[in-house]
Design a protein around this motif. Structure first.
Motif, mmCIF file in Angstrom:
data_model
loop_
_atom_site.group_PDB
_atom_site.id
_atom_site.type_symbol
_atom_site.label_atom_id
_atom_site.label_comp_id
_atom_site.label_asym_id
_atom_site.label_seq_id
_atom_site.Cartn_x
_atom_site.Cartn_y
_atom_site.Cartn_z
ATOM 1 N N ARG A 96 0.811 -1.199 0.000
ATOM 2 C CA ARG A 96 0.000 0.000 0.000
ATOM 3 C C ARG A 96 0.851 1.259 0.000
ATOM 4 O O ARG A 96 0.569 2.197 0.704
ATOM 5 C CB ARG A 96 -0.898 0.002 1.222
ATOM 6 C CG ARG A 96 -1.889 -1.099 1.153
ATOM 7 C CD ARG A 96 -2.797 -0.993 2.307
ATOM 8 N NE ARG A 96 -3.526 -2.226 2.399
ATOM 9 C CZ ARG A 96 -3.994 -2.711 3.494
ATOM 10 N NH1 ARG A 96 -3.828 -2.104 4.600
ATOM 11 N NH2 ARG A 96 -4.653 -3.834 3.481
ATOM 12 N N LYS A 127 -0.801 4.670 0.461
ATOM 13 C CA LYS A 127 -2.165 4.411 0.009
ATOM 14 C C LYS A 127 -3.127 4.614 1.170
ATOM 15 O O LYS A 127 -3.003 3.991 2.219
ATOM 16 C CB LYS A 127 -2.270 2.994 -0.551
ATOM 17 C CG LYS A 127 -3.471 2.804 -1.449
ATOM 18 C CD LYS A 127 -3.506 1.423 -2.063
ATOM 19 C CE LYS A 127 -2.509 1.300 -3.181
ATOM 20 N NZ LYS A 127 -2.648 0.025 -3.903
ATOM 21 N N TYR A 177 -7.147 4.387 -6.562
ATOM 22 C CA TYR A 177 -6.642 4.479 -5.195
ATOM 23 C C TYR A 177 -6.348 5.913 -4.815
ATOM 24 O O TYR A 177 -5.962 6.729 -5.656
ATOM 25 C CB TYR A 177 -5.364 3.650 -5.051
ATOM 26 C CG TYR A 177 -5.606 2.171 -5.185
ATOM 27 C CD1 TYR A 177 -6.107 1.434 -4.110
ATOM 28 C CD2 TYR A 177 -5.358 1.515 -6.376
ATOM 29 C CE1 TYR A 177 -6.348 0.084 -4.228
ATOM 30 C CE2 TYR A 177 -5.587 0.161 -6.502
ATOM 31 C CZ TYR A 177 -6.083 -0.551 -5.421
ATOM 32 O OH TYR A 177 -6.325 -1.888 -5.550
ATOM 33 N N TYR A 228 -4.015 8.355 -2.415
ATOM 34 C CA TYR A 228 -2.719 8.370 -1.747
ATOM 35 C C TYR A 228 -2.545 9.677 -0.999
ATOM 36 O O TYR A 228 -3.139 10.693 -1.358
ATOM 37 C CB TYR A 228 -1.578 8.257 -2.773
ATOM 38 C CG TYR A 228 -1.545 6.969 -3.533
ATOM 39 C CD1 TYR A 228 -0.773 5.904 -3.088
ATOM 40 C CD2 TYR A 228 -2.253 6.812 -4.711
ATOM 41 C CE1 TYR A 228 -0.721 4.715 -3.793
ATOM 42 C CE2 TYR A 228 -2.207 5.632 -5.426
ATOM 43 C CZ TYR A 228 -1.441 4.589 -4.964
ATOM 44 O OH TYR A 228 -1.391 3.412 -5.665
#
Length: 166
Positions: free
Chosen positions: A29, A45, A116, A118
């Motif tokens: 991640r 992440k 995703y 971040y």
């Protein structure tokens, strides 16, 4: 955000049985992304967009942080490699519903599904004592209780039952 791991015990992997969103085994991640000037910036992440909510451009995010309210502290984040800003945040069960600047309708929100979120590592909050990100544990030496070297931690596979250390 990547779930911190305490020295005493590993946290179970992120899994939402309703949405089916999970961190696939072996997928870390964190990532190195590049800002607009081409400079590498370390990103953590924070979560995954799983659906659009309503008609005003809100998105449903499965959070990878153990405290979803941290989304209120975040103003600047990244959607994949594009910078984004959070205008407002609300919560629905275990999901975070942020309203992102520039996402004004459901169609724009639907286009973000599966992406995703971040956060820049330098913007991350302070972790509690004896708490570490999985990324920070990689390549550390592993010793047994007697102090004998066992090996090096090369990967953490996060699944629904427990974390597996390789």
């Amino acid at each position: 955000m990547q779930k911190p791991v305490r020295r005493s015990a590993a946290k179970p992997a992120d899994m939402n049985r309703k949405t089916g969103v999970a961190n696939p085994a072996g997928v870390r991640r964190w990532a190195a992304l590049y800002n607009r000037k081409g400079v590498s910036v370390e990103k953590i992440k924070l979560g995954q967009i799983v659906a659009a909510v309503g008609i005003k451009g809100e998105v449903r995010v499965y959070p990878y942080t153990d405290i979803p309210q941290r989304f209120e502290e975040v103003k600047q984040l990244w959607i994949e490699s594009e910078p984004a800003e959070i205008k407002s945040v609300r919560y629905m069960k275990n999901m975070v519903i942020p309203r992102l600047a520039g996402v004004e309708d459901r169609n724009a929100a639907e286009a973000l599904r599966g992406k995703y979120l971040y956060i820049d590592r330098k913007d991350m909050w302070q972790l509690p004592e004896d708490t570490y990100l999985v990324k920070d544990l990689l390549n550390l030496s592993v010793v047994d209780e007697s102090g004998n070297a066992v090996g090096t931690l090369v990967d953490v596979i996060q699944n629904s039952a427990q974390d597996l250390y390789e």
